[in-house]
Design a protein around this motif. Structure first.
Motif, mmCIF file in Angstrom:
data_model
loop_
_atom_site.group_PDB
_atom_site.id
_atom_site.type_symbol
_atom_site.label_atom_id
_atom_site.label_comp_id
_atom_site.label_asym_id
_atom_site.label_seq_id
_atom_site.Cartn_x
_atom_site.Cartn_y
_atom_site.Cartn_z
ATOM 1 N N ASP A 74 0.670 -1.005 0.203
ATOM 2 C CA ASP A 74 0.177 0.059 0.007
ATOM 3 C C ASP A 74 0.940 1.316 0.030
ATOM 4 N N ARG A 75 1.978 1.258 0.692
ATOM 5 C CA ARG A 75 2.869 2.331 0.764
ATOM 6 C C ARG A 75 3.487 2.640 -0.472
ATOM 7 N N THR A 76 3.884 1.529 -1.176
ATOM 8 C CA THR A 76 4.460 1.675 -2.447
ATOM 9 C C THR A 76 3.670 2.207 -3.558
ATOM 10 N N SER A 77 2.013 1.583 -3.612
ATOM 11 C CA SER A 77 1.143 2.035 -4.174
ATOM 12 C C SER A 77 1.023 3.498 -4.241
ATOM 13 N N PHE A 78 0.806 3.936 -2.907
ATOM 14 C CA PHE A 78 0.542 5.392 -2.511
ATOM 15 C C PHE A 78 1.622 6.321 -3.405
ATOM 16 N N ILE A 79 2.797 5.864 -2.964
ATOM 17 C CA ILE A 79 4.046 6.656 -3.540
ATOM 18 C C ILE A 79 4.059 6.849 -5.142
ATOM 19 N N GLN A 80 3.880 5.458 -5.719
ATOM 20 C CA GLN A 80 3.832 5.762 -7.266
ATOM 21 C C GLN A 80 2.415 6.310 -7.631
ATOM 22 N N ALA A 81 1.394 6.459 -6.864
ATOM 23 C CA ALA A 81 0.197 7.170 -7.146
ATOM 24 C C ALA A 81 0.465 8.750 -7.034
ATOM 25 N N THR A 82 1.300 9.139 -6.248
ATOM 26 C CA THR A 82 1.585 10.376 -5.862
ATOM 27 C C THR A 82 2.768 10.859 -7.312
ATOM 28 N N ALA A 83 3.656 9.944 -7.348
ATOM 29 C CA ALA A 83 4.499 10.589 -8.487
ATOM 30 C C ALA A 83 3.762 10.608 -10.033
ATOM 31 N N THR A 111 8.459 13.086 4.055
ATOM 32 C CA THR A 111 8.827 14.023 4.816
ATOM 33 C C THR A 111 7.833 14.069 6.015
ATOM 34 N N GLY A 112 8.199 13.581 6.798
ATOM 35 C CA GLY A 112 7.098 13.539 8.110
ATOM 36 C C GLY A 112 5.787 12.780 7.753
ATOM 37 N N SER A 113 4.866 13.313 7.916
ATOM 38 C CA SER A 113 3.319 12.731 7.306
ATOM 39 C C SER A 113 3.077 13.186 6.069
ATOM 40 N N TRP A 114 4.027 13.534 5.261
ATOM 41 C CA TRP A 114 3.792 13.756 3.708
ATOM 42 C C TRP A 114 4.608 13.086 2.799
ATOM 43 N N GLY A 139 10.723 24.521 -15.550
ATOM 44 C CA GLY A 139 9.930 24.713 -14.190
ATOM 45 C C GLY A 139 9.880 23.106 -13.485
ATOM 46 N N THR A 140 9.418 23.265 -12.219
ATOM 47 C CA THR A 140 9.219 21.937 -11.466
ATOM 48 C C THR A 140 8.224 22.048 -10.783
ATOM 49 N N VAL A 141 7.254 20.739 -10.783
ATOM 50 C CA VAL A 141 5.979 20.969 -9.994
ATOM 51 C C VAL A 141 6.307 20.091 -8.868
ATOM 52 N N ILE A 142 6.050 20.432 -7.734
ATOM 53 C CA ILE A 142 6.070 19.634 -6.492
ATOM 54 C C ILE A 142 4.793 19.424 -5.816
ATOM 55 N N LEU A 143 4.481 18.222 -5.703
ATOM 56 C CA LEU A 143 3.027 17.704 -5.027
ATOM 57 C C LEU A 143 3.296 16.943 -3.815
ATOM 58 N N ALA A 144 2.762 17.569 -2.812
ATOM 59 C CA ALA A 144 2.731 16.996 -1.599
ATOM 60 C C ALA A 144 1.483 16.583 -1.020
ATOM 61 N N ARG A 145 1.360 15.151 -0.729
ATOM 62 C CA ARG A 145 0.209 14.553 -0.197
ATOM 63 C C ARG A 145 0.272 13.999 1.013
ATOM 64 N N SER A 146 -0.742 14.357 1.794
ATOM 65 C CA SER A 146 -0.780 13.799 3.099
ATOM 66 C C SER A 146 -0.851 12.463 3.200
ATOM 67 N N SER A 147 0.141 11.702 4.112
ATOM 68 C CA SER A 147 0.067 10.188 4.145
ATOM 69 C C SER A 147 -0.974 9.693 5.492
ATOM 70 N N ALA A 148 -2.025 10.634 5.704
ATOM 71 C CA ALA A 148 -3.086 10.254 6.854
ATOM 72 C C ALA A 148 -3.708 8.987 6.430
ATOM 73 N N SER A 149 -4.272 9.280 5.012
ATOM 74 C CA SER A 149 -4.936 8.199 4.592
ATOM 75 C C SER A 149 -4.478 6.876 4.359
ATOM 76 N N LEU A 150 -3.119 6.793 4.104
ATOM 77 C CA LEU A 150 -2.220 5.529 3.945
ATOM 78 C C LEU A 150 -2.128 5.067 5.164
ATOM 79 N N LYS A 151 -1.789 5.822 6.376
ATOM 80 C CA LYS A 151 -1.861 5.414 7.656
ATOM 81 C C LYS A 151 -2.934 4.778 8.284
ATOM 82 N N ASN A 152 -4.178 5.423 7.999
ATOM 83 C CA ASN A 152 -5.447 4.932 8.370
ATOM 84 C C ASN A 152 -5.699 3.537 7.500
ATOM 85 N N ALA A 153 -5.311 3.551 6.506
ATOM 86 C CA ALA A 153 -5.782 2.359 5.766
ATOM 87 C C ALA A 153 -4.530 1.007 6.359
ATOM 88 N N ILE A 154 -3.557 1.672 6.688
ATOM 89 C CA ILE A 154 -2.648 0.470 7.262
ATOM 90 C C ILE A 154 -3.258 -0.189 8.526
#
Length: 507
Positions: free
Chosen positions: A32-41, A147-150, A166-181
């Motif tokens: 789930d963590r890997t999938s979340f990171i890949q989805a963020t990417a 980075t922390g909970s992100w 340019g560069t696009v930086i997207l930060a997603r909260s990992s709270a949903s990931l932690k809740n799922a785990i």
């Protein structure tokens, strides 16, 4: 037994569940963590593709105006999910001596509050990872980090000419990931707990199913060993193997009861039936001896010998009855002070010993620093009245074996297992072969004895859980050593017996 089976099965079940659930949960959480990171990417690449046209236009114009930048922010805002953070960096580049572009200026458009971080450094890492881009390439591979909970993904944006714009930086909260785990751990943990409870109930039922008939069979065997020959095991429950074992036990108990009762009945009946003709025969011989005492002295002498043999036969019959009663003894244990009983029996036999010129004693004092002190009680666990009969037989045998001037000593000693009684004399003693056979019936070296006294002693001692042995006395004589079990602890319960104890006072 139920507890042991339950603990073993629970330990096995817990080991299997822990070995299966924990790795499974860890693997699922990592997936789930890997999938979340890949989805963020992936989302960062999508945002970079949307921002590519705008950033390229800004790079060509060389400036950012509010009216030109606002539509970009609006478009990007529409594609973001609630709770995400977005940062857009734009750059103007010059070529360094090595041919690589360098960031000269960074400006940002931010949706929400970005977590604290050196975003320029992350943008440089994304650019370095992309390397020299193909002119046809629009976006580079995003760089991700936690980075922390992100979970942050930085995607470089290239112009159609392959220049970093340019560069696009997207930060997603990992709270949903932690809740799922956490939810995954809760679900699998609940399954493990339910499985453990079910295993415990199953193990408890199985253990009770096996243990109950075993406990009843063990109790029946104990009562049979204690002398309750009428006891039978219950065969209506438990595994088929235990039911067959209980049936076999009942068959054995029935045959044993028939054999023992048959043997006792034969001895008792024969002995009882012999008493009447023996009494009648003795009466006739007494009358005949009285008639011939004066007229025919020789005949009177023979009749006196016949009367002696008849008396010996009567003692033998009485002994057989005593053996039959002793074999039917089922003791009800109680606390007995063997030292006190020994002193009482010695006092009771003193007149007989004094009449024969034999010293009979039971030491009551022991030396301590030159002074005499009373001996403490010596306690044993045995049937009431049995020790008196045992000592009576042993003292009587010792007095019969000694001549005037002999000594008989009765001593009692407390042992770790209970109590020990020793009857020692300085008479002729027995050979080793005779001592080995002394407890058998009709075994005696005394021509006037029946050979049943020591057999009765052995039966009474062993029926109370004790042991009896014979040894030679140093200097000559015989020593009888009796060991009896001690009084059980207060939390122990005495065995229950269904058959009544027999009165052996006639012994």
């Amino acid at each position: 037994m139920t507890r042991r089976i339950l603990l073993v099965l629970l330990a096995f079940t817990a080991t299997v569940l822990v070995g299966a659930v924990v790795p499974l949960t860890l693997d699922a959480a990592a997936h789930d963590r890997t999938s979340f990171i890949q989805a963020t990417a992936g989302m960062a690449r999508t945002d970079a593709a949307i921002a590519q046209t705008r950033l390229e236009a800004i790079a060509k114009s060389g400036s950012v105006k509010a009216r030109g930048y606002a539509p970009l922010v609006a478009v990007l805002t529409e594609v973001q999910q609630a709770g995400d953070r977005l940062l857009i960096l734009r750059s103007r580049h010059i070529m360094n001596p090595g041919g690589r572009p360098q960031i000269q200026q960074i400006q940002a458009a931010e949706k929400g509050s970005m977590p604290a971080r050196n975003w320029r450094q992350l943008a440089d890492q994304a650019d370095e990872q992309a390397g020299t881009s193909d002119p046809a390439r629009q976006t580079g591979q995003p760089v991700t980090e936690t980075t922390g909970s992100w979970v942050v993904a930085a995607a470089p944006v290239y112009s159609s000419a392959g220049v970093l714009v340019g560069t696009v930086i997207l930060a997603r909260s990992s709270a949903s990931l932690k809740n799922a785990i956490v939810a995954l751990w809760v679900i699998l943990g609940t399954i493990a707990v339910v499985a453990t409870i079910c295993a415990a109930l199953l193990a408890f039922g199985l253990a009770r199913w096996v243990n109950r008939p075993l406990a009843r069979l063990d109790g029946a065997a104990g009562r049979l060993a204690d002398g309750d020959l009428a006891i039978r095991a219950v065969v209506d429950s438990g595994p088929p193997e235990l039911r067959r074992l209980a049936t076999t036990f009942n068959t054995m108990a029935g045959r044993l009861e028939a054999l023992v009762h048959g043997n006792r009945a034969v001895i008792a009946d024969v002995s009882h039936q012999l008493r009447t003709p023996l009494a009648a025969l003795r009466l006739r011989l007494d009358l005949l001896a009285a008639d011939t005492a004066q007229s025919d002295p020789a005949t009177g002498h023979e009749l006196a010998g016949a009367l002696e043999e008849l008396a010996r036969l009567s003692r033998l019959v009485d002994g057989l009855l005593a053996v039959a009663r002793a074999e039917n003894v089922v003791p009800v244990p109680t606390t007995v002070d063997v030292a006190e009983v020994a002193r009482e029996r010695v006092v009771a036999w003193h007149p007989v010993a004094d009449d024969r010129g034999i010293t009979l004693e039971a030491p009551e004092e022991g030396p301590e620093e030159g002074r005499a002190r009373p001996r403490p009680p010596v306690l044993a666990w045995m049937g009431e009245g049995h020790l008196e009969q045992v000592l009576d037989n042993l003292i009587a045998n010792a007095l019969d074996a000694l001549d005037a001037g002999g000594h008989v000593t009765v001593t009692t000693t407390a042992t770790t297992a209970g109590a020990q009684i020793t009857v020692t004399d300085d008479g002729p003693g027995m050979s080793a072969e005779d001592r080995d056979r002394a407890f058998l019936r009709f075994t005696t070296s005394n021509p006037n004895g029946t050979g049943l006294g020591l057999a009765i002693v052995h039966r009474l001692v062993t029926s109370n859980g004790g042991t009896a042995r014979l040894a030679g006395t140093p200097g000559g004589g015989l020593t009888v050593v009796l060991d009896f079990p001690g009084v059980p602890a207060p939390n122990n319960t005495a065995s229950e017996y269904s058959a009544p104890a027999q009165d052996l006072a006639s012994l």
